[in-house]
Design an enzyme around this catalytic site. Structure first.
Site, PDB file in Angstrom:
ATOM      1  N   HIS A  55       0.709  -1.206   0.037  1.00 36.78           N
ATOM      2  CA  HIS A  55      -0.057  -0.003   0.128  1.00 36.78           C
ATOM      3  C   HIS A  55       0.748   1.178   0.040  1.00 36.78           C
ATOM      4  O   HIS A  55       1.024   2.444  -0.839  1.00 36.78           O
ATOM      5  CB  HIS A  55      -1.107  -0.082   1.243  1.00 36.78           C
ATOM      6  CG  HIS A  55      -1.742   1.399   1.533  1.00 36.78           C
ATOM      7  ND1 HIS A  55      -2.706   1.325   2.164  1.00 36.78           N
ATOM      8  CD2 HIS A  55      -1.942   2.402   0.260  1.00 36.78           C
ATOM      9  CE1 HIS A  55      -4.121   2.092   2.237  1.00 36.78           C
ATOM     10  NE2 HIS A  55      -3.427   3.361   0.978  1.00 36.78           N
ATOM     11  N   GLU A  82       0.677   7.691  -3.868  1.00 29.89           N
ATOM     12  CA  GLU A  82       1.137   7.499  -2.676  1.00 29.89           C
ATOM     13  C   GLU A  82       2.755   8.394  -2.257  1.00 29.89           C
ATOM     14  O   GLU A  82       3.490   9.222  -1.504  1.00 29.89           O
ATOM     15  CB  GLU A  82       2.292   6.073  -2.480  1.00 29.89           C
ATOM     16  CG  GLU A  82       0.650   4.578  -1.810  1.00 29.89           C
ATOM     17  CD  GLU A  82       0.324   5.637  -1.094  1.00 29.89           C
ATOM     18  OE1 GLU A  82       1.846   5.724   0.290  1.00 29.89           O
ATOM     19  OE2 GLU A  82      -0.903   5.504  -0.858  1.00 29.89           O
ATOM     20  N   HIS A 134       2.874  10.537   1.130  1.00 24.72           N
ATOM     21  CA  HIS A 134       3.870  10.126   1.593  1.00 24.72           C
ATOM     22  C   HIS A 134       4.981  10.440   0.879  1.00 24.72           C
ATOM     23  O   HIS A 134       5.591  11.257   2.160  1.00 24.72           O
ATOM     24  CB  HIS A 134       3.058   8.481   1.585  1.00 24.72           C
ATOM     25  CG  HIS A 134       1.866   8.309   2.455  1.00 24.72           C
ATOM     26  ND1 HIS A 134       1.675   8.816   3.790  1.00 24.72           N
ATOM     27  CD2 HIS A 134       1.224   8.032   2.251  1.00 24.72           C
ATOM     28  CE1 HIS A 134       0.619   8.809   4.285  1.00 24.72           C
ATOM     29  NE2 HIS A 134      -0.132   8.256   2.877  1.00 24.72           N
TER      30      HIS A 134
END
Length: 226
Positions: free
Chosen positions: A76, A118, A122
């Site tokens: 993930h 992502e 992040h």
């Protein structure tokens, strides 16, 4: 949620919110590279695909993961964390992710939209360039061995989250119960989250561990085609 596809992909597995409300920020306030550790989030793909099917979701991003070859645990994300709270979207707008970098990750993260998201949410907090961030993600995944019994799960199982933790701990020397958390939705296994230092060594993470699944048993749907 993802900028390339309208349908959410894997983000519905808590969307990277692993350490409390984003408003509970550390004093570093989303400064790129200023964080304490990583969480490697491994999503159980059959749960995601089963939930998507129940909701009638069949967008392109869903099909990329759920209609192709069978997946068990997929990445993930690799999430920078504070000891309390977490940074996100540390550069606005985020540097554009090169398509070649995105395609290089599809074996681990089988959805383009997930990879783009992502990076934006992040990766920009890691203090690394995009290529280095995803190379670090690959190294983090390589450092974790998936227990053999979950690689080609052929039948639906009802398992205790503690048993999943124990299987990972047994398969990964140096991993302790304080460095891993299993998450779930209302009935199914969602993810295994493993805490790692910046140099990708297993490390304790009290806040992540506190937010683990509290159900006695969770369903593990079988790997597609298993």
């Amino acid at each position: 949620m993802f900028r390339r596809f309208a349908a959410p992909l894997l983000g519905l597995v808590m969307a990277g919110v692993v350490a409390g409300s984003a408003s509970a920020q550390d004093h570093r306030q989303n400064a790129p590279g200023e964080f304490d550790f990583y969480v490697l989030a491994l999503s159980w793909s059959p749960s995601f695909c089963q939930a998507a099917s129940e909701r009638g979701n069949s967008g392109r991003g869903i099909q990329t993961q759920c209609a192709g070859r069978p997946f068990s645990f997929v990445v993930h994300g690799l999430w920078p964390q504070y000891d309390r709270g977490f940074p996100n979207y540390c550069q606005r707008p985020s540097p554009r992710l090169d398509r070649k970098v995105m395609t290089s990750m599809l074996d681990l993260m089988p959805a383009p939209g997930l990879i783009y998201n992502e990076w934006d949410k992040h990766g920009t907090c890691s203090g690394l360039g995009a290529r280095a961030y995803f190379e670090t993600t690959r190294k983090a995944r390589a450092a974790v061995k998936i227990p053999a019994e979950y690689l080609e799960l052929a039948d639906t199982r009802l398992v205790a989250p503690a048993d999943i933790e124990d299987a990972f701990i047994k398969a990964n020397p140096g991993l302790s119960s304080s460095a891993i958390a299993v998450t779930c939705d209302s009935k199914r296994l969602s993810e295994v989250r493993i805490c790692m230092s910046k140099d990708l060594q297993f490390r304790a993470c009290e806040e992540i561990d506190r937010r683990a699944c509290r159900r006695d048993k969770v369903v593990m749907p079988p790997v597609r085609g298993g």
